[in-house]
Design a protein around this motif. Structure first.
Motif, PDB file in Angstrom:
ATOM      1  N   TYR A  85     -14.308 -22.734 -43.909  1.00 41.21           N
ATOM      2  CA  TYR A  85     -13.321 -22.655 -44.992  1.00 41.21           C
ATOM      3  C   TYR A  85     -13.210 -21.226 -45.522  1.00 41.21           C
ATOM      4  CZ  TYR A  85     -11.601 -23.005 -49.801  1.00 41.21           C
ATOM      5  OH  TYR A  85     -10.933 -22.801 -50.975  1.00 41.21           O
ATOM      6  N   LEU A  86     -14.354 -20.577 -45.741  1.00 37.09           N
ATOM      7  CA  LEU A  86     -14.339 -19.182 -46.198  1.00 37.09           C
ATOM      8  C   LEU A  86     -13.678 -18.277 -45.159  1.00 37.09           C
ATOM      9  CD1 LEU A  86     -17.909 -18.739 -47.762  1.00 37.09           C
ATOM     10  CD2 LEU A  86     -15.742 -19.009 -48.974  1.00 37.09           C
ATOM     11  N   ALA A  87     -13.977 -18.531 -43.887  1.00 32.77           N
ATOM     12  CA  ALA A  87     -13.386 -17.728 -42.815  1.00 32.77           C
ATOM     13  C   ALA A  87     -11.870 -17.889 -42.783  1.00 32.77           C
ATOM     14  CB  ALA A  87     -13.987 -18.150 -41.469  1.00 32.77           C
ATOM     15  N   PHE A  88     -11.395 -19.119 -42.960  1.00 34.38           N
ATOM     16  CA  PHE A  88      -9.955 -19.376 -42.973  1.00 34.38           C
ATOM     17  C   PHE A  88      -9.277 -18.618 -44.112  1.00 34.38           C
ATOM     18  CE2 PHE A  88      -6.495 -21.941 -44.839  1.00 34.38           C
ATOM     19  CZ  PHE A  88      -5.581 -21.871 -43.802  1.00 34.38           C
ATOM     20  N   LYS A  89      -9.888 -18.640 -45.302  1.00 36.01           N
ATOM     21  CA  LYS A  89      -9.317 -17.936 -46.442  1.00 36.01           C
ATOM     22  C   LYS A  89      -9.239 -16.428 -46.180  1.00 36.01           C
ATOM     23  CE  LYS A  89     -10.267 -18.871 -50.650  1.00 36.01           C
ATOM     24  NZ  LYS A  89     -11.013 -19.080 -51.917  1.00 36.01           N
ATOM     25  N   MET A  90     -10.293 -15.865 -45.592  1.00 36.16           N
ATOM     26  CA  MET A  90     -10.285 -14.430 -45.297  1.00 36.16           C
ATOM     27  C   MET A  90      -9.177 -14.091 -44.304  1.00 36.16           C
ATOM     28  SD  MET A  90     -14.225 -13.221 -44.898  1.00 36.16           S
ATOM     29  CE  MET A  90     -15.467 -13.620 -46.114  1.00 36.16           C
ATOM     30  N   TRP A  91      -9.087 -14.889 -43.235  1.00 38.89           N
ATOM     31  CA  TRP A  91      -8.101 -14.627 -42.191  1.00 38.89           C
ATOM     32  C   TRP A  91      -6.682 -14.748 -42.743  1.00 38.89           C
ATOM     33  CZ3 TRP A  91      -9.055 -13.297 -37.047  1.00 38.89           C
ATOM     34  CH2 TRP A  91      -7.931 -13.279 -36.217  1.00 38.89           C
ATOM     35  N   ARG A  92      -6.444 -15.783 -43.533  1.00 35.14           N
ATOM     36  CA  ARG A  92      -5.106 -16.054 -44.055  1.00 35.14           C
ATOM     37  C   ARG A  92      -4.615 -14.955 -44.992  1.00 35.14           C
ATOM     38  NH1 ARG A  92      -3.395 -21.444 -47.554  1.00 35.14           N
ATOM     39  NH2 ARG A  92      -1.189 -20.927 -47.791  1.00 35.14           N
ATOM     40  N   HIS A  93      -5.522 -14.445 -45.824  1.00 33.21           N
ATOM     41  CA  HIS A  93      -5.115 -13.457 -46.836  1.00 33.21           C
ATOM     42  C   HIS A  93      -5.328 -12.010 -46.378  1.00 33.21           C
ATOM     43  CE1 HIS A  93      -4.383 -16.587 -49.750  1.00 33.21           C
ATOM     44  NE2 HIS A  93      -5.580 -17.097 -49.528  1.00 33.21           N
ATOM     45  N   ALA A  94      -5.744 -11.822 -45.132  1.00 32.20           N
ATOM     46  CA  ALA A  94      -6.031 -10.471 -44.644  1.00 32.20           C
ATOM     47  C   ALA A  94      -4.847  -9.518 -44.750  1.00 32.20           C
ATOM     48  CB  ALA A  94      -6.538 -10.533 -43.199  1.00 32.20           C
ATOM     49  N   PRO A  95      -3.605  -9.953 -44.424  1.00 26.51           N
ATOM     50  CA  PRO A  95      -2.486  -8.984 -44.481  1.00 26.51           C
ATOM     51  C   PRO A  95      -2.018  -8.652 -45.892  1.00 26.51           C
ATOM     52  CG  PRO A  95      -2.023 -10.841 -42.989  1.00 26.51           C
ATOM     53  CD  PRO A  95      -3.197 -11.230 -43.819  1.00 26.51           C
ATOM     54  N   GLU A  96      -2.476  -9.373 -46.910  1.00 28.23           N
ATOM     55  CA  GLU A  96      -2.002  -9.134 -48.264  1.00 28.23           C
ATOM     56  C   GLU A  96      -2.493  -7.775 -48.773  1.00 28.23           C
ATOM     57  OE1 GLU A  96      -3.262 -12.396 -50.641  1.00 28.23           O
ATOM     58  OE2 GLU A  96      -2.037 -13.870 -49.547  1.00 28.23           O
ATOM     59  N   PRO A  97      -1.631  -7.018 -49.459  1.00 29.69           N
ATOM     60  CA  PRO A  97      -2.051  -5.702 -49.982  1.00 29.69           C
ATOM     61  C   PRO A  97      -3.156  -5.841 -51.018  1.00 29.69           C
ATOM     62  CG  PRO A  97       0.060  -6.344 -50.904  1.00 29.69           C
ATOM     63  CD  PRO A  97      -0.252  -7.346 -49.827  1.00 29.69           C
ATOM     64  N   LEU A  98      -4.005  -4.852 -51.068  1.00 26.01           N
ATOM     65  CA  LEU A  98      -5.120  -4.854 -52.008  1.00 26.01           C
ATOM     66  C   LEU A  98      -4.799  -3.964 -53.199  1.00 26.01           C
ATOM     67  CD1 LEU A  98      -8.126  -5.611 -52.601  1.00 26.01           C
ATOM     68  CD2 LEU A  98      -8.747  -3.504 -51.403  1.00 26.01           C
ATOM     69  N   GLU A  99      -5.039  -4.470 -54.388  1.00 20.84           N
ATOM     70  CA  GLU A  99      -4.874  -3.677 -55.609  1.00 20.84           C
ATOM     71  C   GLU A  99      -5.994  -2.640 -55.673  1.00 20.84           C
ATOM     72  OE1 GLU A  99      -3.672  -1.855 -58.535  1.00 20.84           O
ATOM     73  OE2 GLU A  99      -2.494  -3.657 -58.152  1.00 20.84           O
ATOM     74  N   VAL A 186      -7.453  -5.611 -40.231  1.00 23.87           N
ATOM     75  CA  VAL A 186      -8.408  -5.705 -39.114  1.00 23.87           C
ATOM     76  C   VAL A 186      -9.801  -6.064 -39.624  1.00 23.87           C
ATOM     77  CG1 VAL A 186      -9.546  -4.413 -37.267  1.00 23.87           C
ATOM     78  CG2 VAL A 186      -7.105  -4.109 -37.690  1.00 23.87           C
ATOM     79  N   ILE A 187     -10.266  -5.355 -40.665  1.00 23.33           N
ATOM     80  CA  ILE A 187     -11.618  -5.580 -41.176  1.00 23.33           C
ATOM     81  C   ILE A 187     -11.752  -6.978 -41.757  1.00 23.33           C
ATOM     82  CG2 ILE A 187     -13.303  -4.850 -42.915  1.00 23.33           C
ATOM     83  CD1 ILE A 187     -12.272  -1.982 -42.505  1.00 23.33           C
ATOM     84  N   GLU A 188     -10.735  -7.408 -42.528  1.00 22.80           N
ATOM     85  CA  GLU A 188     -10.789  -8.750 -43.122  1.00 22.80           C
ATOM     86  C   GLU A 188     -10.875  -9.818 -42.038  1.00 22.80           C
ATOM     87  OE1 GLU A 188     -10.109  -9.961 -46.803  1.00 22.80           O
ATOM     88  OE2 GLU A 188     -11.501  -8.294 -46.602  1.00 22.80           O
ATOM     89  N   ARG A 189     -10.124  -9.629 -40.972  1.00 18.81           N
ATOM     90  CA  ARG A 189     -10.139 -10.635 -39.906  1.00 18.81           C
ATOM     91  C   ARG A 189     -11.411 -10.558 -39.071  1.00 18.81           C
ATOM     92  NH1 ARG A 189      -3.645 -11.245 -38.504  1.00 18.81           N
ATOM     93  NH2 ARG A 189      -3.313 -12.660 -40.278  1.00 18.81           N
ATOM     94  N   VAL A 190     -12.003  -9.388 -38.992  1.00 18.76           N
ATOM     95  CA  VAL A 190     -13.316  -9.294 -38.346  1.00 18.76           C
ATOM     96  C   VAL A 190     -14.356 -10.049 -39.167  1.00 18.76           C
ATOM     97  CG1 VAL A 190     -15.211  -7.728 -37.783  1.00 18.76           C
ATOM     98  CG2 VAL A 190     -12.877  -7.156 -37.098  1.00 18.76           C
ATOM     99  N   PHE A 191     -14.356  -9.822 -40.501  1.00 19.49           N
ATOM    100  CA  PHE A 191     -15.271 -10.560 -41.369  1.00 19.49           C
ATOM    101  C   PHE A 191     -15.026 -12.068 -41.250  1.00 19.49           C
ATOM    102  CE2 PHE A 191     -15.928  -6.652 -44.098  1.00 19.49           C
ATOM    103  CZ  PHE A 191     -17.301  -6.602 -43.912  1.00 19.49           C
ATOM    104  N   GLY A 192     -13.751 -12.462 -41.293  1.00 20.38           N
ATOM    105  CA  GLY A 192     -13.430 -13.876 -41.175  1.00 20.38           C
ATOM    106  C   GLY A 192     -13.858 -14.442 -39.829  1.00 20.38           C
ATOM    107  N   GLY A 193     -13.631 -13.688 -38.770  1.00 20.85           N
ATOM    108  CA  GLY A 193     -14.048 -14.145 -37.443  1.00 20.85           C
ATOM    109  C   GLY A 193     -15.554 -14.302 -37.330  1.00 20.85           C
ATOM    110  N   LEU A 194     -16.296 -13.348 -37.911  1.00 19.38           N
ATOM    111  CA  LEU A 194     -17.757 -13.450 -37.873  1.00 19.38           C
ATOM    112  C   LEU A 194     -18.251 -14.675 -38.643  1.00 19.38           C
ATOM    113  CD1 LEU A 194     -18.766  -9.696 -38.353  1.00 19.38           C
ATOM    114  CD2 LEU A 194     -19.042 -11.080 -36.288  1.00 19.38           C
ATOM    115  N   LEU A 195     -17.652 -14.933 -39.810  1.00 21.70           N
ATOM    116  CA  LEU A 195     -18.032 -16.126 -40.566  1.00 21.70           C
ATOM    117  C   LEU A 195     -17.701 -17.397 -39.782  1.00 21.70           C
ATOM    118  CD1 LEU A 195     -17.173 -15.614 -44.353  1.00 21.70           C
ATOM    119  CD2 LEU A 195     -19.409 -15.863 -43.294  1.00 21.70           C
TER     120      LEU A 195
END
Length: 205
Positions: A85-99, A186-195
């Motif tokens: 579930y955590l991995a899915f959330k990371m992957w899904r929101h990865a393209p969103e801009p960061l404040e 890329v980094i967010e999806r790497v983290f999500g993939g590892l989880l």
């Protein structure tokens, strides 16, 4: 309870605490995205979660798993589902801009919520349960005094929280953060993939 025994317990657990896992990944990600302070609050929760597993082991977790081995299997599946579930959330929101501006602990990421995230991440991961219920207990004398239990729990908190504070500090540095902003998706999806891989490994082993 001798000093040598306490020293052995300290270093055995330290080795387990610094091994890569969901807690370390989340500490790194939180600090990259939200800064050192939030990463530190998460680390406190991770340390408290480790103490809960350690206390459970000291007071009979290993016996419970021997009597009801199916409980460990259920725990593994629940933990795997949470990591996925955590991995899915990371992957899904990865393209969103960061404040890039980091306001002080907004309501949606309060200190208490970050502490709870650290605790729940630890409790959802059976790896600490297996470690504390097996290897950890072999270093503790059968009739250790209560003061030794208190000292051991303090060491567990110091190791887990302390290591993840170090991780938080490294990943909150400006140079690291700048690199992250340039490669966020890329980094967010790497983290999500590892989880996700950790969750699948947990479910299948």
């Amino acid at each position: 309870m001798t000093l040598a025994a306490l020293t052995a317990i300290y270093f055995v657990h330290l080795a387990a605490a610094i091994s890569p896992g969901p807690a370390v990944l989340l500490a790194a990600r939180t600090s990259l995205r939200e800064g050192f302070l939030r990463g530190t609050w998460l680390a406190v929760g991770i340390g408290l979660g480790a103490c809960i597993w350690a206390a459970a082991a000291l007071f009979g977790l290993a016996v419970l798993f021997r009597v009801a081995p199916a409980l460990l299997s259920v725990l593994k599946l629940v933990g795997a589902a949470y990591l996925l579930y955590l991995a899915f959330k990371m992957w899904r929101h990865a393209p969103e801009p960061l404040e890039t501006d980091l306001p002080r602990l907004p309501r949606e990421r309060s200190a208490l919520r970050l502490v709870w995230l650290g605790i729940s991440t630890q409790l959802a991961n059976p790896k600490p349960a297996v470690f504390f219920g097996t290897i950890f207990l072999t270093f503790i004398p059968p009739h250790a005094p209560l003061w030794a239990y208190f000292v051991i729990l303090c060491m567990v908190f110091f190791n887990d929280a302390g290591w993840n504070v170090v991780v938080a500090r490294i990943f909150s540095l400006e140079r690291t953060r700048t690199a992250y902003l340039n490669l966020k998706t890329v980094i967010e999806r790497v983290f999500g993939g590892l989880l996700a891989l950790l969750g699948l490994k947990l479910a299948l082993t």
